[in-house]
Design an enzyme around this catalytic site. Structure first.
Site, PDB file in Angstrom:
ATOM      1  N   ASN A  60       0.874  -1.180   0.000  1.00 25.41           N
ATOM      2  CA  ASN A  60       0.000   0.000   0.000  1.00 25.41           C
ATOM      3  C   ASN A  60       0.907   1.224   0.000  1.00 25.41           C
ATOM      4  O   ASN A  60       1.515   1.532   1.014  1.00 25.41           O
ATOM      5  CB  ASN A  60      -0.896  -0.039   1.247  1.00 25.41           C
ATOM      6  CG  ASN A  60      -1.741   1.212   1.379  1.00 25.41           C
ATOM      7  OD1 ASN A  60      -1.794   2.023   0.453  1.00 25.41           O
ATOM      8  ND2 ASN A  60      -2.404   1.357   2.516  1.00 25.41           N
TER       9      ASN A  60
ATOM     10  N   HIS B  67      -9.470   0.872   5.176  1.00 24.71           N
ATOM     11  CA  HIS B  67      -8.147   1.113   5.772  1.00 24.71           C
ATOM     12  C   HIS B  67      -8.301   2.080   6.942  1.00 24.71           C
ATOM     13  O   HIS B  67      -9.136   2.977   6.911  1.00 24.71           O
ATOM     14  CB  HIS B  67      -7.195   1.681   4.715  1.00 24.71           C
ATOM     15  CG  HIS B  67      -5.786   1.710   5.210  1.00 24.71           C
ATOM     16  ND1 HIS B  67      -5.320   2.720   6.022  1.00 24.71           N
ATOM     17  CD2 HIS B  67      -4.777   0.821   5.066  1.00 24.71           C
ATOM     18  CE1 HIS B  67      -4.061   2.453   6.332  1.00 24.71           C
ATOM     19  NE2 HIS B  67      -3.709   1.306   5.781  1.00 24.71           N
TER      20      HIS B  67
ATOM     21  N   SER C  73       3.703  -1.859  10.431  1.00 27.27           N
ATOM     22  CA  SER C  73       5.159  -1.870  10.654  1.00 27.27           C
ATOM     23  C   SER C  73       5.824  -3.180  10.229  1.00 27.27           C
ATOM     24  O   SER C  73       6.780  -3.632  10.865  1.00 27.27           O
ATOM     25  CB  SER C  73       5.487  -1.526  12.113  1.00 27.27           C
ATOM     26  OG  SER C  73       5.081  -0.204  12.396  1.00 27.27           O
TER      27      SER C  73
ATOM     28  N   LYS D 261       0.029   4.242  -0.288  1.00 27.58           N
ATOM     29  CA  LYS D 261      -0.635   5.416   0.309  1.00 27.58           C
ATOM     30  C   LYS D 261      -0.426   6.640  -0.600  1.00 27.58           C
ATOM     31  O   LYS D 261      -0.365   6.487  -1.815  1.00 27.58           O
ATOM     32  CB  LYS D 261      -0.133   5.629   1.742  1.00 27.58           C
ATOM     33  CG  LYS D 261      -0.304   4.357   2.592  1.00 27.58           C
ATOM     34  CD  LYS D 261      -0.089   4.551   4.054  1.00 27.58           C
ATOM     35  CE  LYS D 261      -0.240   3.208   4.763  1.00 27.58           C
ATOM     36  NZ  LYS D 261      -0.109   3.302   6.214  1.00 27.58           N
TER      37      LYS D 261
ATOM     38  N   GLY E  30       2.599   2.518  10.760  1.00 29.31           N
ATOM     39  CA  GLY E  30       3.503   3.655  10.578  1.00 29.31           C
ATOM     40  C   GLY E  30       4.218   4.075  11.855  1.00 29.31           C
ATOM     41  O   GLY E  30       4.802   5.147  11.921  1.00 29.31           O
TER      42      GLY E  30
ATOM     43  N   GLU F 234      -6.791   4.593   7.805  1.00 32.03           N
ATOM     44  CA  GLU F 234      -6.733   6.024   7.484  1.00 32.03           C
ATOM     45  C   GLU F 234      -8.046   6.503   6.871  1.00 32.03           C
ATOM     46  O   GLU F 234      -8.426   7.655   7.044  1.00 32.03           O
ATOM     47  CB  GLU F 234      -5.516   6.289   6.586  1.00 32.03           C
ATOM     48  CG  GLU F 234      -4.219   6.124   7.393  1.00 32.03           C
ATOM     49  CD  GLU F 234      -3.074   5.417   6.683  1.00 32.03           C
ATOM     50  OE1 GLU F 234      -3.034   5.437   5.440  1.00 32.03           O
ATOM     51  OE2 GLU F 234      -2.217   4.843   7.394  1.00 32.03           O
TER      52      GLU F 234
ATOM     53  N   GLU G 229      -5.079  -4.887  10.696  1.00 31.02           N
ATOM     54  CA  GLU G 229      -4.027  -3.879  10.900  1.00 31.02           C
ATOM     55  C   GLU G 229      -4.325  -3.111  12.184  1.00 31.02           C
ATOM     56  O   GLU G 229      -5.154  -2.194  12.170  1.00 31.02           O
ATOM     57  CB  GLU G 229      -4.001  -2.894   9.730  1.00 31.02           C
ATOM     58  CG  GLU G 229      -3.688  -3.512   8.395  1.00 31.02           C
ATOM     59  CD  GLU G 229      -3.170  -2.473   7.393  1.00 31.02           C
ATOM     60  OE1 GLU G 229      -2.010  -2.566   7.017  1.00 31.02           O
ATOM     61  OE2 GLU G 229      -3.931  -1.573   7.024  1.00 31.02           O
TER      62      GLU G 229
HETATM   63  P1  13P Z   1       3.151   0.583   7.686  1.00 26.97           P
HETATM   64  O1  13P Z   1       3.670  -0.703   7.100  1.00 26.97           O
HETATM   65  O2  13P Z   1       3.853   1.802   7.166  1.00 26.97           O
HETATM   66  O3  13P Z   1       3.046   0.513   9.169  1.00 26.97           O
HETATM   67  O4  13P Z   1       1.640   0.733   7.135  1.00 26.97           O
HETATM   68  C1  13P Z   1       0.776  -0.341   7.247  1.00 26.97           C
HETATM   69  C2  13P Z   1      -0.437  -0.045   6.451  1.00 26.97           C
HETATM   70  O5  13P Z   1      -1.226   0.802   6.794  1.00 26.97           O
HETATM   71  C3  13P Z   1      -0.631  -0.808   5.220  1.00 26.97           C
HETATM   72  O6  13P Z   1      -1.929  -0.636   4.734  1.00 26.97           O
END
Ligand code: 13P
Length: 253
Positions: free
Chosen positions: A8, A97, A217, A10, A179, A99, A173
């Site tokens: 992803n 997701h 992560s 983003k 992140g 976010e 997640e």
């Molecule tokens: P990170 O791997 O940067 O923690 O992000 C995970 C994520 O949100 C994947 O959709």
């Protein structure tokens, strides 16, 4: 079942950067990808066509979109339809997701509508779920995952099980691991994934065979251990998927 390793990206990479990463990824995959891996890449909208030119059509490699609006066309300023995404080469979408849930405030009922809509339009869906730190610390892990799974899947239970098995993936997640560099521990991953499988088993005609990915992560250094845990059918990778080398190391873990 093949392990699914998804990237992803983003809101990162312009078209040239996305193409360069896709090309590096393609040459790494040509040099040798374990046969038991499916690779998915979710670039930002404007880079989907570029990435698809490079990776689309490769066996075991799928291109998707991070978002869409669940309507055919019309007065939805700023939104993008599945037909437009299909035209650019996407065949999968992310739904729910963290976010989108927490920054863009998408509700469980809207996410249910999106999940149902995308599956009806022959898109594959990665439905993301996960608790915040506050929810976990107040003992509400089970309540949150139950609500997100029951509501998220409420519109698809009448669909054929074989379609759901082919086109629906769950990604767990934990929001506090996204992140932050703070990967969930083995115990937390085992507990959450077992719970997700148990909850899926209670949906419709038993959906416990759907793949469940872990995200939050994930790095080359922890990928192999995570993939070895019970009920972890793959990984959804954010930051560590932006560099082709790092993502290839995760694919090959
Ligand atoms: P990170 O791997 O940067 O923690 O992000 C995970 C994520 O949100 C994947 O959709």
């Amino acid at each position: 079942m093949k392990k699914i390793i998804a990237a992803n990206w983003k809101m990162n990479k312009n078209r040239a950067q996305a193409r360069a990463t896709a090309e590096e990824l393609a040459s790494g995959l040509s040099a040798g990808k374990p046969a038991d891996r499916t690779v998915m890449v979710f670039p930002p909208f404007l880079a989907i066509a570029e990435v698809n030119t490079v990776l689309g059509g490769r066996a075991g490699t799928l291109v998707g979109a991070q978002n869409f609006y669940p309507a055919e066309s019309g007065a939805y300023t700023g939104e993008i339809s599945l037909a437009m995404l299909a035209d650019a080469g996407a065949s999968w979408v992310l739904v729910g997701h963290s976010e989108r849930r927490h920054v863009l405030h998408e509700s469980d009922s809207f996410l249910a509508q999106k999940t149902q809509y995308a599956l009806r339009q022959q898109f594959g869906v990665v439905l993301c779920i996960g608790e915040t730190l506050e929810e976990r610390e107040s003992g509400r892990l089970s309540d949150v995952l139950t609500r997100q799974i029951e509501q998220g899947l409420s519109g698809v239970l009448g669909m054929s099980k074989s379609l759901l098995q082919e086109k629906l993936i769950i990604a767990y997640e934990p929001v506090w691991a996204i992140g932050t560099g703070k990967v969930a521990g083995e115990k937390e991953v085992l507990e959450a994934h077992a719970l997700v499988k148990e909850l899926l088993g209670k949906q419709g005609d038993d959906l416990s065979s759907l793949p469940v990915l872990y995200g939050g992560s994930v790095k080359p250094a922890n990928a192999q251990a995570l993939l070895g845990l019970a009920n972890v059918d793959g990984l959804l990778v954010g930051g560590a998927s932006l560099e082709a080398k790092s993502f290839l190391n995760i694919i090959n873990a």
